[in-house]
Design a protein around this motif. Sequence first.
Motif, PDB file in Angstrom:
ATOM      1  N   ASN A 106       0.779  -1.233   0.000  1.00  0.00           N
ATOM      2  CA  ASN A 106       0.000   0.000   0.000  1.00  0.00           C
ATOM      3  C   ASN A 106       0.817   1.294   0.000  1.00  0.00           C
ATOM      4  N   ASP A 137      -8.073  -5.362  -1.155  1.00  0.00           N
ATOM      5  CA  ASP A 137      -8.636  -4.042  -0.853  1.00  0.00           C
ATOM      6  C   ASP A 137      -9.712  -3.692  -1.878  1.00  0.00           C
ATOM      7  N   ARG A 607     -10.840  -0.763  11.563  1.00  0.00           N
ATOM      8  CA  ARG A 607      -9.725   0.186  11.470  1.00  0.00           C
ATOM      9  C   ARG A 607      -9.753   1.150  12.631  1.00  0.00           C
TER      10      ARG A 607
END
Length: 725
Positions: A106, A137, A607
């Motif tokens: 990422n 993702d 998250r």
Amino acid sequence: MTATHFRTCPLCEATCGLSIEVGDDGTIGRIRGDMDDVFSHGFICPKGSTVKQLHEDPNRLRTPMIRRDGELVPATWDEAFAEVERRLMPLIGAHGRDAVAIYLGNPNVHNLSGLLYPRFFIRAMGTRNIYSASTIDQRPKEVSSGLMFGAMLSHPLPDLDRTDYVLMLGANPYESNGSLATAPDWPGRLEAIQGRGGKVVVVDPRRTKTAEAASEHVAIRPGTDAHLLLAMVHVLFADGLVDLGAAGEYVTGVETVEQAAREFTPEIVSPVCGIDATTIRRLAHDLAGAPTACVYGRIGTCTQEFGTIASWLVDVLNTLTGNLDRPGGAMWCKPAAGSPTTRGKPRFGRGVKLGRSHSRVRGLPETYSEFPAACLAEEIDTPGDGQVRALFVLGGNPALSVPNSGRLQAALGTLDLLVSVDIYVNETSRHADVIFPAPSSLTRGHYDLGFYQLSIRNVANYSPPVLPPEPDAMDEWKILCKLALIAQGMGADADPAVVDDLAIRGMAEAAGRDPDEVVAELAPRVGPERLLDFMLRTGPYGLTLDQLLEHPHGLDLGPMEPRLPDVLRTPSGMVELAPEPIVADVERLRASLDRRANGGFVLIGRRQVRSNNSWMHNVNVLVKGKARCTLQVHPDDAARLGLGADAKVSSRVGALIAPVEITDAVMPGVVSLPHGWGHDLPGVELDVARAHAGVNSNVLADDTLFDPISGNAVFNGIPVEIAPA
Ligand SMILES: Nc1nc2c(c(=O)[nH]1)N[C@H]1C(S)=C(S)[C@@H](COP(=O)(O)OP(=O)(O)OC[C@H]3O[C@@H](n4cnc5c(=O)[nH]c(N)nc54)[C@H](O)[C@@H]3O)O[C@H]1N2
Ligand SMILES: Nc1nc2c(c(=O)[nH]1)N[C@H]1C(S)=C(S)[C@@H](COP(=O)(O)OP(=O)(O)OC[C@H]3O[C@@H](n4cnc5c(=O)[nH]c(N)nc54)[C@H](O)[C@@H]3O)O[C@H]1N2
Ligand code: SF4
Ligand SMILES: [Mo]
């Protein structure tokens, strides 16, 4: 004396402006939000100021490392490149180029070098085994946008600042700061919608901070967004609410969509989603009735079994309610450095082809020239022709990030060669034979080339390096060029400028310009800044890098404006509302309609604002305080199971023990564990992270679950068993 530098934060997609004080001796002082930044106006999150701690982190690698007699030891750059050449070339000679795999993580998308230079290394390596964090993702969205609008990143973006109604699914911007819709201060922008009388509705199995702040939270069973959205489409047709507005002229496939939705009544999907039919009907009516509205789905809608269908339906709803391409709806930005939607001929494209090749072991389809990251472990640990024996990991940590990471970690240990370009010896690079240290972000120039293609306002902001290069550091683009030259067979001593020159010349030719002329025009710039300057000059506003340097707080190029039909790059030149591969997959969705909650548990992620995937837990100010890597369980479930302080969580592929946090924020039957933890592995050199190790949730994620169109991994809705530990 101190000087103040202004800089775009490279840590997430929000592109906030930082104001950084630097002393004469190069020490970093206070870091605050840049009040004059044209986009963020002073907003900053707890991570932003930690570019200082990252820079000063004693564990951050500052010299290359080579494995000698089993130990990673410091080495010179020449030794490290020579070691790669010495080991790679015979391996390619014996087993061919497909025996080498490349994994891109990422942070590459937050870094000019990482965005612009891996392609040359990939080309030089000539392997089909390319993997990236995209297939764990957003690949489903890239597939749906590619098929509907013609380019991988042609996602319509929620026009947050002008909309009256947002329907948000599977996103938690209060923690993530937003994704695939770049905007600093998402929370402020969402609050402003409600402030001007609009509504924000959040669909999520967990009552997140975003859901709490929203006008309404709709709890949904994980993995059933596609069912919900298709039922909303059904209602729009059944109740005569379809009105495409001005975009209608450029849309094809409406009838096919109507047919696909015919069977999906709110009553039929209701028990699957755990949402009552009245609510589903009302959501469809509210969306259609709002003066302007946008549907926005993010990772919760992607990392699931029906990820591509759900991603597609988000834009189907935007289109059917007349919100596609209108202010306050879902629009396209126009990035200053250009994009596939500004280059080439409007309404002309070759179309996105999926599955041009298939992975060796499981036969999963390629998308955008990559195989699913969930296939990487089996490609390494399954013997036979084409087995992966060497791996290059560029800015990634697959040992913690991919599903069934237990299997991948075991596989990494069996490789003949593992090379990492990273800033740490972490869970992945601890297996490396050679590690090249990427330089500190403060010593490189920054321009958010990737995220300005997904920005809800048109902004251009270039930040020059804050600090000079550290002694013995090498630019990341040079590392990548050197690796390309080695892969090409030009040797470890070859000059990286050779690749860099090919890069600018290639770009000039593709733009129909004379390469010599372009090189002369851009001199003396080299590297990513030269490429960027060219992209800006040939971009839709004809800017130059020098102009951006005169605007340290950024250039505001205005709100999004309607771009239909010129934005389209589909072969038909139309919005393809019913792409054949996706419509065909609706049959699989139909077959899942008899699924019901069965009393078992499913796992979802979580998250947290003080984390960044797997790699910022070595920053003490971010990890100190209460342990955050906890298993959230609904109180009724906890009581039923008799859970104490810790629970054992097991899935088809693995098991772990995690501390229990009882909260009614999660739905009954759903448990939540954040990803990116589990730092206490042998050889990991992260002193702070090790003291706050947590557990690795991806030990539980099942690598055999995936979205078949995109090959994307499933992280949400993993069946698990829970027991007291
Ligand atoms: N269960 C579960 N798993 C998930 C997710 C989830 O929601 N749930 N999310 C997925 C998502 S969205 C993503 S994007 C992936 C991320 O997966 P990865 O990209 O594999 O992992 P990161 O944690 O982002 O790892 C980044 C690595 O880059 C290094 N790094 C940092 N800065 C630089 C730099 O400037 N240059 C270089 N070369 N290296 C650098 C860090 O040290 C770290 O090792 O994880 C996925 N995994
Ligand atoms: N602080 C911080 N910021 C980050 C990152 C980070 O690790 N930390 N990672 C960055 C990266 S790489 C990415 S990709 C983005 C992601 O950005 P977001 O997509 O906003 O990420 P999450 O916060 O994981 O939000 C996903 C939400 O989906 C919910 N969810 C889970 N399953 C389902 C489901 O089946 N249906 C629905 N409707 N919802 C579901 C989860 O409960 C969660 O609230 O964040 C970026 N920003
Ligand atoms: S929200 Fe993202 S870009 Fe903004 S300061 Fe935080 S980490 Fe940096
Ligand atoms: Mo991500």
